[in-house]
Write a protein that holds these residues in place. Structure first.
Motif, PDB file in Angstrom:
ATOM      1  N   PHE A  33       0.837  -1.199   0.000  1.00 27.54           N
ATOM      2  CA  PHE A  33       0.000   0.000   0.000  1.00 27.54           C
ATOM      3  C   PHE A  33       0.870   1.245   0.000  1.00 27.54           C
ATOM      4  CE2 PHE A  33       0.670  -1.157   4.423  1.00 27.54           C
ATOM      5  CZ  PHE A  33       1.004   0.046   5.018  1.00 27.54           C
ATOM      6  N   ARG A  34       0.254   2.363  -0.344  1.00 26.35           N
ATOM      7  CA  ARG A  34       0.871   3.693  -0.222  1.00 26.35           C
ATOM      8  C   ARG A  34      -0.073   4.507   0.650  1.00 26.35           C
ATOM      9  NH1 ARG A  34       4.382   7.229  -3.397  1.00 26.35           N
ATOM     10  NH2 ARG A  34       4.737   5.401  -4.693  1.00 26.35           N
ATOM     11  N   GLU A  35       0.463   4.967   1.777  1.00 26.71           N
ATOM     12  CA  GLU A  35      -0.319   5.702   2.737  1.00 26.71           C
ATOM     13  C   GLU A  35      -0.372   7.172   2.342  1.00 26.71           C
ATOM     14  OE1 GLU A  35      -1.801   7.411   6.268  1.00 26.71           O
ATOM     15  OE2 GLU A  35       0.252   7.776   5.689  1.00 26.71           O
ATOM     16  N   LYS A  36      -1.400   7.877   2.751  1.00 25.56           N
ATOM     17  CA  LYS A  36      -1.610   9.279   2.379  1.00 25.56           C
ATOM     18  C   LYS A  36      -0.415  10.170   2.756  1.00 25.56           C
ATOM     19  CE  LYS A  36      -5.214  12.751   2.742  1.00 25.56           C
ATOM     20  NZ  LYS A  36      -6.513  13.078   3.339  1.00 25.56           N
ATOM     21  N   SER A  37       0.285   9.843   3.852  1.00 26.37           N
ATOM     22  CA  SER A  37       1.428  10.651   4.295  1.00 26.37           C
ATOM     23  C   SER A  37       2.655  10.455   3.411  1.00 26.37           C
ATOM     24  CB  SER A  37       1.790  10.280   5.732  1.00 26.37           C
ATOM     25  OG  SER A  37       2.305   8.962   5.782  1.00 26.37           O
ATOM     26  N   LEU A  56       4.117   7.210   3.066  1.00 24.89           N
ATOM     27  CA  LEU A  56       4.719   5.923   3.400  1.00 24.89           C
ATOM     28  C   LEU A  56       4.269   4.879   2.385  1.00 24.89           C
ATOM     29  CD1 LEU A  56       6.322   4.125   5.407  1.00 24.89           C
ATOM     30  CD2 LEU A  56       4.133   3.674   6.527  1.00 24.89           C
ATOM     31  N   GLU A  57       5.243   4.220   1.744  1.00 29.56           N
ATOM     32  CA  GLU A  57       4.946   3.177   0.771  1.00 29.56           C
ATOM     33  C   GLU A  57       5.475   1.848   1.283  1.00 29.56           C
ATOM     34  OE1 GLU A  57       5.920   1.809  -3.819  1.00 29.56           O
ATOM     35  OE2 GLU A  57       6.728   3.691  -3.063  1.00 29.56           O
ATOM     36  N   VAL A 107       6.102   8.548   9.232  1.00 30.55           N
ATOM     37  CA  VAL A 107       5.627   8.069  10.521  1.00 30.55           C
ATOM     38  C   VAL A 107       6.356   8.765  11.665  1.00 30.55           C
ATOM     39  CG1 VAL A 107       5.260   6.013  11.931  1.00 30.55           C
ATOM     40  CG2 VAL A 107       5.208   5.828   9.449  1.00 30.55           C
TER      41      VAL A 107
END
Length: 95
Positions: free
Chosen positions: A4-8, A10-11, A81
């Motif tokens: 996944f790729r997080e909105k912030s 972080l991949e 994070v």
């Protein structure tokens, strides 16, 4: 397996783990996390909850044992994070 790729920003390119858990302990056969320039591989993880009375702050009180396999971490890639490392792009290798 999960990616996944997080909105912030972080991949996570790959994530998998095997977990067995009951109210007294958790056994994690392995955890593997692959980021763009990092990978974390932990095995033989055992969390002992027997000496913890309540579930609040359980990870602070549980006994944790684990093995770290060959791991490479570029702290810059966890900056979404933890904002402490945005400019640290040299890898840290753990063997």
């Amino acid at each position: 397996r999960l990616s996944f790729r997080e909105k912030s920003g972080l991949e996570v390119k790959q994530f998998f783990c095997n977990v067995l858990m009951n109210k007294e302990e958790a056994r994690i056969d392995q955890i593997f996390i692959e980021l763009p320039r990092s990978n974390i591989h932990l095995t033989d993880i055992h969390l002992d909850f027997q000496d913890t009375e309540a579930t609040d702050n359980i990870l602070e009180k549980a006994k944790i044992n684990l093995q770290i396999k060959q791991t490479k971490i570029v702290l810059q890639y966890i900056s979404p994070v933890s904002p402490l490392f945005p400019h640290l792009d040299n890898p840290i290798e753990i063997k």
